[in-house]
Enzyme design. Structure first.
Site, PDB file in Angstrom:
ATOM      1  N   SER A 160       2.006 -27.607 -22.575  1.00 52.30           N
ATOM      2  CA  SER A 160       3.182 -28.400 -22.924  1.00 52.30           C
ATOM      3  C   SER A 160       2.984 -29.865 -22.555  1.00 52.30           C
ATOM      4  O   SER A 160       2.119 -30.229 -21.751  1.00 52.30           O
ATOM      5  CB  SER A 160       4.417 -27.867 -22.189  1.00 52.30           C
ATOM      6  N   GLU A 183      11.523 -27.424 -34.085  1.00 52.35           N
ATOM      7  CA  GLU A 183      12.689 -26.737 -33.538  1.00 52.35           C
ATOM      8  C   GLU A 183      13.950 -27.281 -34.174  1.00 52.35           C
ATOM      9  O   GLU A 183      14.094 -28.480 -34.380  1.00 52.35           O
ATOM     10  CB  GLU A 183      12.756 -26.926 -32.020  1.00 52.35           C
ATOM     11  N   ASP A 187       2.628 -27.625 -26.831  1.00 55.79           N
ATOM     12  CA  ASP A 187       4.023 -27.199 -26.894  1.00 55.79           C
ATOM     13  C   ASP A 187       4.978 -28.328 -26.524  1.00 55.79           C
ATOM     14  O   ASP A 187       4.700 -29.126 -25.623  1.00 55.79           O
ATOM     15  CB  ASP A 187       4.214 -26.016 -25.938  1.00 55.79           C
TER      16      ASP A 187
END
Length: 277
Positions: free
Chosen positions: A50, A136, A84
């Site tokens: 991430s 997202e 991520d």
């Protein structure tokens, strides 16, 4: 073996009606534990780094990525590498020319139209460099958010978002929340099914550490494909270190308690891999 392609692993899982586990790694021990579990179960897996993990490592991707790449190459089965929750376009561009085959570009905190514009630009760049892009839509929450019905992903909006951005996968808000330390989340399975029908791309579940086994299995049956896990590994890591040091306060060699942490994470990862298979 060569590092696998995330897009191929996701496509295979989707075709087989199973989930693909994607674990966030922060240290070398995280990566080793996940791959040990994947080798033991004979199942494919995704190693995720991430933007927060990169920040922890001084803002440099290279060291952790080199370690994760080496671990993936030594695996017995297919392992892919993924970045991520990337919000910085510079980190997205840093994936080019590496073993990273997929990136989750996160502009979800922006107003809808700005999210569309930023994500479409990211997808266009990624596709030009052979990188599969996840995005997202909705408020998954956690850390500083909530998972309430009012912030869940709408199927009609999801379909429009995918069409306008050209993304390859979509993380959706269906009742999970990031950084949960108890597995008490209740997912909206009918919503997952409607989202699956509304969009052509694979669905991704974030915040899966807070979701119980039965809920995860139902989510996969309803249409989830890629399932992200982070906090569950960290709970296993930290708990094992605490227990090992409490059992012998004289321990000073980090290899002793890091070995316990790695074993605990491998057990957690192995369990979740089996749940999703």
């Amino acid at each position: 073996m060569p590092v696998a392609s995330s897009s191929q692993l996701v496509a295979a899982a989707r075709a087989a009606g199973r989930g693909l586990a994607a674990f966030n790694v922060i240290t070398l021990e995280h990566a080793e534990a996940v791959v040990r579990a994947a080798d033991a179960t004979g199942l494919p897996v995704v190693l995720q780094i991430s933007e927060n993990a990169v920040r922890f490592h001084g803002g440099r991707l290279s060291g952790l990525l080199a370690a994760a790449t080496a671990v993936a190459q030594a695996a017995a089965g297919p392992v892919s590498l993924h970045l991520d929750h990337v919000t910085d376009p510079a980190l997205l561009r840093a994936a080019a020319g590496t073993a990273v085959s997929s990136v989750m570009f996160d502009a979800s905190r922006l107003p809808y139209e700005e999210n569309v514009r930023a994500t479409a630009e990211a997808a266009d760049w990624a596709h030009g460099h052979g990188i599969w892009l996840e995005a997202e839509l909705g408020e998954v929450g956690g850390k500083d958010g909530a998972h309430a019905p009012g912030v869940r992903t709408r199927p009609d909006e999801a379909a429009a978002f995918v069409a306008r951005t050209g993304v390859d996968a979509l993380a959706v808000a269906v009742g999970s929340s990031h950084a949960m330390t108890e597995r008490s989340a209740r997912l909206d399975h009918p919503l997952i099914a409607r989202l699956r029908e509304a969009v052509a791309v694979p669905l991704v579940l974030h915040g899966s550490s807070g979701v119980g086994d039965a809920e995860l299995r139902r989510a996969v049956r309803a249409g989830m494909v890629k399932v992200n896990v982070g906090t569950a590994l960290n709970l296993a890591f930290t708990g094992a270190v605490r227990d090992r040091l409490a059992a012998d306060p004289a321990v000073h060699d980090p290899r002793v308690y890091l070995a316990a942490a790695r074993d605990a994470m491998a057990a957690t990862a192995g369990h979740l891999l089996r749940v999703l298979a």
